[in-house]
Scaffold this active site. Sequence first.
Site, PDB file in Angstrom:
ATOM      1  N   SER A  36       0.822  -1.216   0.000  1.00 27.90           N
ATOM      2  CA  SER A  36       0.000   0.000   0.000  1.00 27.90           C
ATOM      3  C   SER A  36       0.850   1.256   0.000  1.00 27.90           C
ATOM      4  O   SER A  36       2.050   1.234   0.277  1.00 27.90           O
ATOM      5  CB  SER A  36      -0.944   0.033   1.207  1.00 27.90           C
ATOM      6  OG  SER A  36      -0.342   0.699   2.296  1.00 27.90           O
ATOM      7  N   THR A  37       0.174   2.347  -0.296  1.00 24.65           N
ATOM      8  CA  THR A  37       0.789   3.673  -0.360  1.00 24.65           C
ATOM      9  C   THR A  37       1.369   4.092   0.991  1.00 24.65           C
ATOM     10  O   THR A  37       2.217   4.968   1.072  1.00 24.65           O
ATOM     11  CB  THR A  37      -0.284   4.680  -0.853  1.00 24.65           C
ATOM     12  OG1 THR A  37       0.362   5.872  -1.240  1.00 24.65           O
ATOM     13  CG2 THR A  37      -1.324   4.973   0.198  1.00 24.65           C
ATOM     14  N   LYS A  38       0.882   3.445   2.061  1.00 23.06           N
ATOM     15  CA  LYS A  38       1.302   3.845   3.405  1.00 23.06           C
ATOM     16  C   LYS A  38       2.748   3.507   3.719  1.00 23.06           C
ATOM     17  O   LYS A  38       3.307   4.024   4.676  1.00 23.06           O
ATOM     18  CB  LYS A  38       0.364   3.236   4.450  1.00 23.06           C
ATOM     19  CG  LYS A  38      -1.060   3.755   4.346  1.00 23.06           C
ATOM     20  CD  LYS A  38      -1.136   5.251   4.647  1.00 23.06           C
ATOM     21  CE  LYS A  38      -2.581   5.739   4.640  1.00 23.06           C
ATOM     22  NZ  LYS A  38      -2.680   7.156   4.965  1.00 23.06           N
ATOM     23  N   ASP A  39       3.371   2.636   2.902  1.00 25.08           N
ATOM     24  CA  ASP A  39       4.810   2.389   3.071  1.00 25.08           C
ATOM     25  C   ASP A  39       5.575   3.704   2.989  1.00 25.08           C
ATOM     26  O   ASP A  39       6.574   3.902   3.681  1.00 25.08           O
ATOM     27  CB  ASP A  39       5.334   1.481   1.941  1.00 25.08           C
ATOM     28  CG  ASP A  39       4.951   0.028   2.130  1.00 25.08           C
ATOM     29  OD1 ASP A  39       4.260  -0.290   3.107  1.00 25.08           O
ATOM     30  OD2 ASP A  39       5.348  -0.787   1.265  1.00 25.08           O
ATOM     31  N   ALA A  42       5.205   5.663   6.282  1.00 25.92           N
ATOM     32  CA  ALA A  42       5.828   4.940   7.400  1.00 25.92           C
ATOM     33  C   ALA A  42       7.331   5.177   7.387  1.00 25.92           C
ATOM     34  O   ALA A  42       7.926   5.583   8.396  1.00 25.92           O
ATOM     35  CB  ALA A  42       5.520   3.448   7.304  1.00 25.92           C
TER      36      ALA A  42
END
Length: 333
Positions: A36-39, A42
């Site tokens: 996901s884009t959240k890597d 993070a």
Amino acid sequence: MLDLIGNTPMVELHSIVEPFQGTVYAKLDGYNPGNSTKDRIALYIIEQAEREGRLRPGGTIVETTSGNTGYSLAMVGILKGYKCILAVTDKTSKDKIDYLKTLGAEVYVCPANVPPDHPDSYYSRGRQLAEANPNALYVNQYFNTLNIEAHFNSTGPEIWEQTSGLITHFVACSGTGGTISGTARFLKEQNPNIEVIGVDAYGSVLKTYHETGHIDKNDIFPYRIEGVGKNMIPDATDFSVIDRFVKVDDEESALMTREIARKEAIMAGYSSGAALAGLLKIKGELPKNSVVVVMFPDHGSRYMKKVFSDAWMTQQGFQTERNGEHVNLTGSH
Ligand code: PMP
């Protein structure tokens, strides 16, 4: 693994957007190593905290998350040696929670349908968990403007390069707002004429807030799409770089997610269907030869027991095919 974050592929969409006198690309952020884009946020937020001494060896990462951010934080935590504690809502799929636990995260499940300031809300819980840990970094993605910066520094430049500067419209769902605002801020610095379209869920306050500057409590009701819309206004949303919002509902977003798989052979998540459903609602208003980029934030494999399950769709009272039609893969219906 950390080097695999970002630089995700972008592909042109075909039959699902037709008829359309322009080009639509999907930015496939499900191709990040954490799917996901959240890597992106993070890694960016953790490395910023390390540089500033807010996260030290042996430290703990604490976050409130609908799942994807938690997975990315747990993944980066393993690689950099941090413990990860997560508060999620009971709207989060069991698959997502299992993923988090697989990566060694401690997971607390909180009720979704309570106000943000309620002591049981996942925001309150996240704060409590962070305060209880002396060497903890509270990521606080909804109120952390590093979330915007992460996308300003990665997603924006990637899309600009991948379209050779030809992009005319950017479409993305808004949750924390980090993706849409950071990407939009970068793109508009390159070309202020680029139009940025946010996709919001029925049941969320973002669209009305963007238009009136007020939260309308009547807008708020429970809905199923994960990661999209909000019952409060996140600091990680820069409303000034978003030109307009379009609203989508749970069923049309779910059906679109299934169609993306059937027609384009792309396994993308529920909010990817929401984003594309939002674009298709307004595509008739876009000028000829528009070059549109739609963000597909995560991978469809996380939704096998949700939108890709006929039983789940039926349980929600949704059709399993649009208008009861079976989508024929040869193109004729
Ligand atoms: N889609 C999914 C599946 C998400 O998890 C999120 C993040 N909450 C979003 C879309 C929205 O992205 P952002 O938080 O950057 O607005």
